[in-house]
Design a protein around this motif. Structure first.
Motif, PDB file in Angstrom:
ATOM      1  N   GLY A 119     -15.763 -42.238 -47.725  1.00  0.00           N
ATOM      2  CA  GLY A 119     -16.439 -43.492 -47.386  1.00  0.00           C
ATOM      3  C   GLY A 119     -17.943 -43.400 -47.526  1.00  0.00           C
ATOM      4  O   GLY A 119     -18.508 -42.417 -47.984  1.00  0.00           O
ATOM      5  N   SER A 120     -18.598 -44.458 -47.067  1.00  0.00           N
ATOM      6  CA  SER A 120     -20.031 -44.618 -47.265  1.00  0.00           C
ATOM      7  C   SER A 120     -20.884 -43.969 -46.188  1.00  0.00           C
ATOM      8  O   SER A 120     -22.070 -43.792 -46.366  1.00  0.00           O
ATOM      9  CB  SER A 120     -20.357 -46.114 -47.310  1.00  0.00           C
ATOM     10  N   GLY A 121     -20.304 -43.686 -45.019  1.00  0.00           N
ATOM     11  CA  GLY A 121     -21.077 -43.106 -43.932  1.00  0.00           C
ATOM     12  C   GLY A 121     -21.741 -44.139 -43.044  1.00  0.00           C
ATOM     13  O   GLY A 121     -22.548 -43.801 -42.197  1.00  0.00           O
ATOM     14  N   THR A 122     -21.432 -45.405 -43.213  1.00  0.00           N
ATOM     15  CA  THR A 122     -22.017 -46.475 -42.409  1.00  0.00           C
ATOM     16  C   THR A 122     -21.372 -46.509 -41.043  1.00  0.00           C
ATOM     17  O   THR A 122     -20.166 -46.495 -40.928  1.00  0.00           O
ATOM     18  CB  THR A 122     -21.811 -47.840 -43.105  1.00  0.00           C
ATOM     19  N   GLU A 168     -14.492 -47.330 -43.387  1.00  0.00           N
ATOM     20  CA  GLU A 168     -14.846 -46.372 -44.423  1.00  0.00           C
ATOM     21  C   GLU A 168     -13.585 -45.991 -45.179  1.00  0.00           C
ATOM     22  O   GLU A 168     -12.833 -45.128 -44.737  1.00  0.00           O
ATOM     23  CB  GLU A 168     -15.483 -45.129 -43.819  1.00  0.00           C
ATOM     24  N   GLU A 201     -11.030 -44.285 -47.539  1.00  0.00           N
ATOM     25  CA  GLU A 201     -10.833 -43.002 -48.201  1.00  0.00           C
ATOM     26  C   GLU A 201      -9.699 -43.208 -49.178  1.00  0.00           C
ATOM     27  O   GLU A 201      -8.637 -43.710 -48.807  1.00  0.00           O
ATOM     28  CB  GLU A 201     -10.459 -41.924 -47.181  1.00  0.00           C
ATOM     29  N   ASP A 248      -8.519 -45.776 -43.664  1.00  0.00           N
ATOM     30  CA  ASP A 248      -9.824 -45.734 -43.015  1.00  0.00           C
ATOM     31  C   ASP A 248     -10.082 -44.277 -42.634  1.00  0.00           C
ATOM     32  O   ASP A 248      -9.350 -43.695 -41.836  1.00  0.00           O
ATOM     33  CB  ASP A 248      -9.811 -46.633 -41.774  1.00  0.00           C
ATOM     34  N   SER A 249     -11.129 -43.696 -43.190  1.00  0.00           N
ATOM     35  CA  SER A 249     -11.394 -42.274 -42.937  1.00  0.00           C
ATOM     36  C   SER A 249     -11.831 -42.002 -41.506  1.00  0.00           C
ATOM     37  O   SER A 249     -11.740 -40.874 -41.036  1.00  0.00           O
ATOM     38  CB  SER A 249     -12.451 -41.752 -43.913  1.00  0.00           C
ATOM     39  N   LYS A 250     -12.314 -43.031 -40.773  1.00  0.00           N
ATOM     40  CA  LYS A 250     -12.720 -42.842 -39.386  1.00  0.00           C
ATOM     41  C   LYS A 250     -11.548 -42.955 -38.420  1.00  0.00           C
ATOM     42  O   LYS A 250     -11.583 -42.402 -37.333  1.00  0.00           O
ATOM     43  CB  LYS A 250     -13.755 -43.888 -38.991  1.00  0.00           C
TER      44      LYS A 250
END
Length: 55
Positions: free
Chosen positions: A6-9, A14, A16, A30-32
């Motif tokens: 993801g973007s890190g926002t 994010e 993946e 969602d990577s989070k």
């Protein structure tokens, strides 16, 4: 399996994207929040989607 992160926002979804050449499936989650549902596309459906989305 290749993974694209993801973007890190903060606080934002994010995505993946993981591509598994062995089963020709594109996995998106969602990577989070890895406990949430994820999407899976056959490689031909993903190719069509990307072509449509980038038009």
């Amino acid at each position: 399996m290749e993974r694209y992160g993801g973007s890190g926002t903060r606080g934002a979804l994010e995505p993946e994207i993981a591509i598994d050449p062995a089963d020709a499936i594109v996995h998106i989650r969602d990577s989070k929040d890895t406990d949430r549902a994820q999407l899976a596309f056959a490689d031909d459906a993903w190719t069509e989607f990307v072509a449509f989305a980038s038009y």
